[in-house]
Design an enzyme around this catalytic site. Structure first.
Site, short mmCIF file in Angstrom:
data_model
loop_
_atom_site.label_atom_id
_atom_site.label_comp_id
_atom_site.label_asym_id
_atom_site.label_seq_id
_atom_site.Cartn_x
_atom_site.Cartn_y
_atom_site.Cartn_z
N ARG A 25 0.71 -1.07 -0.08
CA ARG A 25 -0.23 -0.02 0.15
C ARG A 25 0.73 1.28 0.12
O ARG A 25 0.41 2.33 0.71
CB ARG A 25 -1.04 0.00 1.10
CG ARG A 25 -2.09 -0.97 1.38
CD ARG A 25 -3.28 -0.59 0.57
NE ARG A 25 -4.32 -1.73 0.30
CZ ARG A 25 -5.59 -1.69 1.06
NH1 ARG A 25 -5.58 -0.82 1.91
NH2 ARG A 25 -5.92 -3.07 0.93
N ARG A 29 -3.51 6.60 1.11
CA ARG A 29 -4.00 7.53 2.01
C ARG A 29 -2.97 8.22 3.00
O ARG A 29 -3.33 9.37 3.24
CB ARG A 29 -5.15 7.10 2.63
CG ARG A 29 -6.34 6.91 1.89
CD ARG A 29 -7.64 6.14 2.45
NE ARG A 29 -6.83 4.66 2.91
CZ ARG A 29 -7.56 3.94 3.31
NH1 ARG A 29 -8.78 4.08 3.72
NH2 ARG A 29 -7.25 2.57 3.55
N ARG A 38 -6.91 11.34 -5.72
CA ARG A 38 -8.36 10.57 -5.75
C ARG A 38 -9.33 11.20 -5.59
O ARG A 38 -10.37 11.19 -6.40
CB ARG A 38 -8.29 9.92 -4.42
CG ARG A 38 -9.68 8.54 -4.23
CD ARG A 38 -9.68 8.15 -2.97
NE ARG A 38 -9.83 9.00 -1.77
CZ ARG A 38 -9.96 8.80 -0.56
NH1 ARG A 38 -10.13 7.47 -0.20
NH2 ARG A 38 -9.87 9.77 0.25
N ASP A 75 -7.29 -2.91 -7.17
CA ASP A 75 -7.88 -3.61 -5.93
C ASP A 75 -7.83 -4.89 -6.16
O ASP A 75 -8.36 -5.36 -7.50
CB ASP A 75 -8.90 -3.03 -5.36
CG ASP A 75 -9.26 -3.39 -4.09
OD1 ASP A 75 -8.67 -2.71 -3.01
OD2 ASP A 75 -10.08 -4.17 -3.65
N TYR A 151 -14.96 -12.08 0.74
CA TYR A 151 -15.93 -10.87 0.43
C TYR A 151 -16.77 -11.34 -0.56
O TYR A 151 -18.15 -10.87 0.00
CB TYR A 151 -15.05 -9.96 -0.33
CG TYR A 151 -13.62 -9.31 0.68
CD1 TYR A 151 -14.08 -8.26 1.40
CD2 TYR A 151 -12.57 -9.78 0.32
CE1 TYR A 151 -13.16 -7.70 2.28
CE2 TYR A 151 -11.57 -9.38 1.26
CZ TYR A 151 -11.80 -8.32 2.24
OH TYR A 151 -10.88 -7.59 2.93
O1 CP3 Z 1 -0.08 -1.66 -2.43
C1 CP3 Z 1 -0.50 -0.92 -3.41
O2 CP3 Z 1 -0.08 0.44 -3.08
C2 CP3 Z 1 -1.32 -1.20 -4.50
C3 CP3 Z 1 -2.91 -0.98 -4.14
C4 CP3 Z 1 -3.53 -1.81 -3.48
C5 CP3 Z 1 -4.75 -1.69 -2.85
N1 CP3 Z 1 -5.61 -2.78 -2.55
C6 CP3 Z 1 -5.29 -0.16 -3.02
C7 CP3 Z 1 -6.55 0.34 -1.99
C8 CP3 Z 1 -3.46 -3.30 -3.31
C9 CP3 Z 1 -2.35 -4.21 -3.64
C10 CP3 Z 1 -4.87 -3.65 -2.84
C11 CP3 Z 1 -5.23 -5.06 -2.15
C12 CP3 Z 1 -6.18 -5.48 -1.48
N2 CP3 Z 1 -7.43 -4.67 -1.33
C13 CP3 Z 1 -6.25 -6.55 -0.54
C14 CP3 Z 1 -5.14 -7.44 -0.25
C15 CP3 Z 1 -4.15 -6.82 0.63
C16 CP3 Z 1 -4.44 -6.58 1.96
O3 CP3 Z 1 -4.37 -5.32 2.18
O4 CP3 Z 1 -4.80 -7.34 2.93
C17 CP3 Z 1 -7.26 -6.37 0.23
C18 CP3 Z 1 -8.16 -7.24 1.26
C19 CP3 Z 1 -8.41 -5.60 -0.50
C20 CP3 Z 1 -9.65 -5.11 -0.26
C21 CP3 Z 1 -9.94 -3.66 0.36
N3 CP3 Z 1 -9.67 -2.46 -0.52
C22 CP3 Z 1 -10.28 -3.35 1.46
C23 CP3 Z 1 -10.76 -4.25 2.60
C24 CP3 Z 1 -10.25 -1.88 1.39
C25 CP3 Z 1 -10.86 -1.08 2.60
C26 CP3 Z 1 -9.81 -1.03 3.56
C27 CP3 Z 1 -9.09 0.13 3.51
O5 CP3 Z 1 -7.71 0.09 3.67
O6 CP3 Z 1 -9.58 1.10 3.46
C28 CP3 Z 1 -10.01 -1.64 0.24
C29 CP3 Z 1 -9.75 -0.12 -0.34
C30 CP3 Z 1 -8.29 0.30 -0.81
N4 CP3 Z 1 -7.64 -0.52 -1.49
C31 CP3 Z 1 -7.67 1.54 -0.65
C32 CP3 Z 1 -6.49 1.50 -1.21
C33 CP3 Z 1 -5.62 2.61 -1.62
C34 CP3 Z 1 -8.35 2.69 0.22
C35 CP3 Z 1 -9.22 3.14 -0.70
C36 CP3 Z 1 -9.18 4.83 -0.71
O7 CP3 Z 1 -8.38 5.72 -1.06
O8 CP3 Z 1 -10.35 5.31 0.18
#
Ligand code: CP3
Length: 366
Positions: A25, A29, A38, A75, A151
């Site tokens: 990540r 944020r 964003r 994602d 999910y």
């Molecule tokens: O690592 C990176 O920079 C690449 C981007 C990336 C995102 N999601 C962007 C994201 C990657 C590799 C993921 C994978 C992902 N997504 C996983 C597996 C990795 C992990 O964290 O366990 C999972 C379970 C998800 C599902 C997901 N996406 C959830 C549960 C959430 C909400 C929780 C949270 O952190 O807000 C997201 C949203 C998400 N995916 C964000 C980002 C940058 C935040 C969204 C935002 O900007 O509002």
């Protein structure tokens, strides 16, 4: 031409001057410029679907820190969205599916989506690859079939994903269908990412650690093993290594190491030296500092850096956190961490490779 090969080399067992560093990540944020992009896109999913803006956020952390890899900005839930489950990210709530798989009819209707509905992801990959211009390699990724199923059945993030685990025991036939559709979809999805320019792949199995040892093998590791076996081994003359990350999977490292992967991600609960003993010398490990460490003092960070540098000395290792970097993480702490770990590990891998070379030379003599 790739100017920084550390990530690919270490995954391929080749010698590097120091272990590569990237952060799960890393585009996210905690960076004000990410939040601005964003906002410009309108929403998180709109950002994922806009190749130019998604590329902008991939480059942002690289401008601030000397990281050794970039990861596709997207994602894992794009795949079930393309299956028609209706993904929405609600502010402060995380992902929500409008049509989760909660009855037999819905499960039986589930099918592998046409990859053209995920074209926006592959377009993003090729735009990012072009913009990186060989600075660092681009990692593509997918969720594991099991983590996606969590999910898809539960419909949202929920502690322990009880509905999914109940289905596993009540209607294993339904879960079997979901996992087999996901497995096929992930193979196609990752293959298309490679064709679009992804140079390494990562499988995120965020929830595999919820399972019993037996169920992990059946429902999470086995489908990942099948995926790994079916992915393209190389593209345009370069090997495409795969990293597998099961959060909470520390006790199953031996069987993960036998799955055909080149790298294994560790969460922060695992002792790195112990993990190394489990997997042997030929595989690359990745991780594994607690993301909350970066909220600590410089002294706390330096102590953890020293311990990690010592533990990875002489081994194939990718420096990373044990899970994604948290919103609110001080940017200055990230900069300090990256600088310290790069200084403390400089020269540490090359020395060992010398040792390995000497050993293989003497083996040849014998
Ligand atoms: O690592 C990176 O920079 C690449 C981007 C990336 C995102 N999601 C962007 C994201 C990657 C590799 C993921 C994978 C992902 N997504 C996983 C597996 C990795 C992990 O964290 O366990 C999972 C379970 C998800 C599902 C997901 N996406 C959830 C549960 C959430 C909400 C929780 C949270 O952190 O807000 C997201 C949203 C998400 N995916 C964000 C980002 C940058 C935040 C969204 C935002 O900007 O509002």
């Amino acid at each position: 031409m790739l100017q920084n090969r550390r990530l690919l080399d270490v995954l391929n067992g080749q010698s590097v001057d120091r272990p590569p560093v990237w952060l799960m990540r890393q585009a996210g944020r905690y960076l004000p410029e990410y939040n601005a992009t964003r906002a410009k896109a309108g929403s998180f999913m709109a950002l994922c679907k806009n190749a130019e803006l998604a590329t902008e956020v991939v480059l942002q952390p690289l401008e601030r820190f000397p990281l050794d890899a970039a990861i596709l900005f997207s994602d894992i839930l794009t795949v079930p969205d393309a299956m028609g489950l209706g993904l929405d990210f609600q502010q402060g709530e995380g992902p929500v599916f409008a049509r989760p798989l909660q009855d037999e009819v819905a499960v039986k209707a589930l099918a592998v989506p046409d990859m053209s509905s995920l074209r926006y992801v592959f377009d993003a990959v090729s735009t990012m690859r072009k913009a990186l211009a060989g600075r660092v390699p681009l990692i593509g990724f997918s969720g594991s079939p099991f983590t996606l199923a969590c999910y898809m059945v539960q419909g949202r993030s929920e502690e322990g994903f009880p509905q999914l685990r109940q289905m596993m025991y009540r209607r294993p036939d339904l879960l079997e269908h979901i996992i087999s559709v996901n497995t096929e979809a992930v193979v196609q999805y990752l293959t298309e990412q490679v064709k679009a320019g992804a140079q390494a792949l990562m499988l995120f199995d965020t929830w595999g650690g919820l399972l019993s040892a037996h169920d992990y093998q059946r429902w999470s590791l086995e489908p990942m093993r099948q995926i790994i076996a079916r992915l393209p081994k190389e593209h345009e003359g370069e090997r495409i290594p795969v990293i597998l990350f099961t959060k909470g999977g520390g006790t199953w490292l031996k069987s993960m190491a036998a799955s055909g992967v080149q790298g294994i991600g560790l969460d922060w609960t695992v002792d790195v030296s112990w993990a190394r003993e489990q997997v042997g010398e030929s595989l690359c490990l990745q991780g594994n500092l607690d993301p909350q460490l970066l909220f600590g003092s410089h002294q706390a960070i330096d102590e953890a850096v020293d311990r990690l540098a010592k533990a990875v000395r002489g081994t194939q290792h990718i420096i990373n956190l044990g899970h994604g970097i948290q919103p609110g993480t001080p940017i200055e702490a990230v900069a300090h961490f990256v600088k310290q770990i790069q200084e403390k590990t400089m020269g540490s891998v090359a020395k060992v490779n010398e040792r390995t070379k000497v050993r293989s030379r003497s083996a040849a003599v014998l």
